[in-house]
Design a protein around this motif. Sequence first.
Motif, mmCIF file in Angstrom:
data_model
loop_
_atom_site.group_PDB
_atom_site.id
_atom_site.type_symbol
_atom_site.label_atom_id
_atom_site.label_comp_id
_atom_site.label_asym_id
_atom_site.label_seq_id
_atom_site.Cartn_x
_atom_site.Cartn_y
_atom_site.Cartn_z
ATOM 1 N N ALA A 1 6.611 -10.432 -6.376
ATOM 2 C CA ALA A 1 6.636 -11.765 -5.778
ATOM 3 C C ALA A 1 8.049 -12.230 -5.460
ATOM 4 C CB ALA A 1 5.948 -12.765 -6.715
ATOM 5 N N VAL A 2 9.034 -11.783 -6.224
ATOM 6 C CA VAL A 2 10.391 -12.284 -6.029
ATOM 7 C C VAL A 2 11.255 -11.344 -5.175
ATOM 8 C CG1 VAL A 2 10.366 -13.586 -8.186
ATOM 9 C CG2 VAL A 2 11.237 -11.238 -8.185
ATOM 10 N N LEU A 3 10.662 -10.244 -4.734
ATOM 11 C CA LEU A 3 11.431 -9.310 -3.911
ATOM 12 C C LEU A 3 11.241 -9.627 -2.433
ATOM 13 C CD1 LEU A 3 10.781 -5.908 -5.700
ATOM 14 C CD2 LEU A 3 12.969 -7.106 -5.525
ATOM 15 N N VAL B 1 0.301 1.935 -7.145
ATOM 16 C CA VAL B 1 1.314 0.870 -7.062
ATOM 17 C C VAL B 1 2.080 0.953 -5.747
ATOM 18 C CG1 VAL B 1 3.474 0.043 -8.066
ATOM 19 C CG2 VAL B 1 1.563 0.632 -9.561
ATOM 20 N N ALA B 2 2.416 2.172 -5.340
ATOM 21 C CA ALA B 2 3.190 2.344 -4.107
ATOM 22 C C ALA B 2 2.434 1.786 -2.906
ATOM 23 C CB ALA B 2 3.508 3.826 -3.892
ATOM 24 N N LYS B 3 1.133 2.012 -2.908
ATOM 25 C CA LYS B 3 0.321 1.533 -1.803
ATOM 26 C C LYS B 3 0.312 -0.004 -1.759
ATOM 27 C CE LYS B 3 -3.963 2.305 0.637
ATOM 28 N NZ LYS B 3 -3.663 0.986 1.233
ATOM 29 N N ARG B 4 0.177 -0.605 -2.932
ATOM 30 C CA ARG B 4 0.140 -2.064 -3.013
ATOM 31 C C ARG B 4 1.475 -2.665 -2.600
ATOM 32 N NH1 ARG B 4 -1.999 -5.438 -8.275
ATOM 33 N NH2 ARG B 4 -1.368 -7.470 -7.436
ATOM 34 N N LEU B 5 2.570 -2.032 -3.067
ATOM 35 C CA LEU B 5 3.897 -2.518 -2.688
ATOM 36 C C LEU B 5 4.125 -2.365 -1.183
ATOM 37 C CD1 LEU B 5 6.028 -1.044 -5.610
ATOM 38 C CD2 LEU B 5 5.708 -3.488 -5.117
ATOM 39 N N ALA B 6 3.662 -1.255 -0.637
ATOM 40 C CA ALA B 6 3.856 -0.997 0.794
ATOM 41 C C ALA B 6 3.201 -2.095 1.622
ATOM 42 C CB ALA B 6 3.311 0.375 1.173
ATOM 43 N N ASP B 7 2.048 -2.584 1.126
ATOM 44 C CA ASP B 7 1.351 -3.658 1.830
ATOM 45 C C ASP B 7 2.187 -4.929 1.885
ATOM 46 O OD1 ASP B 7 -0.753 -1.963 2.209
ATOM 47 O OD2 ASP B 7 -1.960 -2.730 0.555
ATOM 48 N N ASP B 8 3.092 -5.083 0.895
ATOM 49 C CA ASP B 8 3.986 -6.243 0.861
ATOM 50 C C ASP B 8 5.337 -5.928 1.492
ATOM 51 O OD1 ASP B 8 2.080 -7.755 -0.462
ATOM 52 O OD2 ASP B 8 2.810 -7.196 -2.458
ATOM 53 N N GLY B 9 5.459 -4.752 2.099
ATOM 54 C CA GLY B 9 6.723 -4.394 2.752
ATOM 55 C C GLY B 9 7.807 -3.968 1.783
ATOM 56 N N ILE B 10 7.405 -3.538 0.587
ATOM 57 C CA ILE B 10 8.388 -3.130 -0.417
ATOM 58 C C ILE B 10 8.265 -1.628 -0.647
ATOM 59 C CG2 ILE B 10 9.091 -3.391 -2.849
ATOM 60 C CD1 ILE B 10 7.969 -6.280 -2.630
ATOM 61 N N GLY B 11 9.413 -0.945 -0.651
ATOM 62 C CA GLY B 11 9.426 0.502 -0.836
ATOM 63 C C GLY B 11 9.430 0.881 -2.312
ATOM 64 N N LEU B 12 9.001 2.086 -2.599
ATOM 65 C CA LEU B 12 9.038 2.576 -3.981
ATOM 66 C C LEU B 12 9.623 3.986 -4.002
ATOM 67 C CD1 LEU B 12 8.173 1.973 -6.978
ATOM 68 C CD2 LEU B 12 6.184 3.388 -6.493
#
Lengths: 220, 220
Positions: free
Chosen positions: B8-10, B30-41
């Motif tokens: 949320a804070v990234l 987790v990577a898939k969920r982060l990718a949906d928010d535009g965040i890389g892992l």
Amino acid sequence: YGDDGIAAVLAEGAAIVLTSTVGIQAVEVVAKRLADDGIGLADAPVSGGPARAGQGDLLVTVGAYPDVYEHCKPVLDAMASNLVWVGQAPGKGQSMKTVNQLLCGVHIAAAGEALALAGELGLDQTLALEALMSGAASSFMLGDRGPRAIQAYAGEEAEVKSRVDIFVKDMGIVTSAAKSVGMAVPVAAAAEQLYLQGLSRGQGAMDDSSIINVVTPKKG
Amino acid sequence: YGDDGIAAVLAEGAAIVLTSTVGIQAVEVVAKRLADDGIGLADAPVSGGPARAGQGDLLVTVGAYPDVYEHCKPVLDAMASNLVWVGQAPGKGQSMKTVNQLLCGVHIAAAGEALALAGELGLDQTLALEALMSGAASSFMLGDRGPRAIQAYAGEEAEVKSRVDIFVKDMGIVTSAAKSVGMAVPVAAAAEQLYLQGLSRGQGAMDDSSIINVVTPKKG
């Protein structure tokens, strides 16, 4: 060894250097019989494989009474790049070799499981092997057998440097020795089963790195 | 990771470097969920233990999409003495670490079985360890854990450098990963059982070399 074949032609005071891996109890029995005939036994199993044997580059772990050890030392020195007198009685050389083979047998089997898993998980096995060898996962056997295991996994027939059936014999000695002192060795026993499975799949005369195909048989 | 806590804070376009060993599937989810928010892992599990971490002397095996890898590379370079980009997707770092831990976990367990057997067969364990490390039986883990295993066998409390319960977790990841690709890993599974037995004997917070006392409990 110890029957009418050899012992009969040896003079009293002679000594035999036994370099084979035959098990602890076998050596103790033979040594006692030879001692009754006045013949010494240096229990001196070697490690290192045929190629290094030719270069006198072997680990030789000796169990022998002090007088026999001194008597045989010139011969042992010529064979060994690394000579360790591990115990003052025949049988101790076999004991040491048994411990050595426990590790060698487990490490080859673990290398097979690990590189097979790398392949099944879609990793580049050669890159994986290199990364593994750079860190805490490294072992002599991983480095030595790893490349041939990768060949075997790919369906190629790897060069035979040490056979599967040698480890069928040696891991049998390991688990028997452990049992004789009332000890369980579940990891070594699991490795023994892999070698036996390799044997039953007709891989006895193949390189021991081919054990990778026991856990991933579709590639065999 | 990936829940409302951190994501949320990234800002979009940020990237997370995940250094823990959490398993392949966990990272992929987790990577898939982060990718949906535009965040890389960057899936970048490390090997080498706390002491080497402090010196920036770690093996870091990374799975990440190319753009995320490039973005994170300065940070990864600072952590790693040896940086290997093993795959172009999150999950491949975990896959590589899983293979690495299979070998580490088996090698520590094998060192325990071997040195315990040496002791039970009446060999000098310190002399045996030295001989073993000079030849084909050698492994990084035998050299590193061996001296502490000998201490533990003698009934001393060895310094805790890496805990038994870490390998309870990691070997669980190993056997699950193998199962997920339909593969049996009997040697790794036997090692896993030794760590679980160590846990059930109250050794969870002890050094992992104390696994030697699972196979020779009278010394525990």
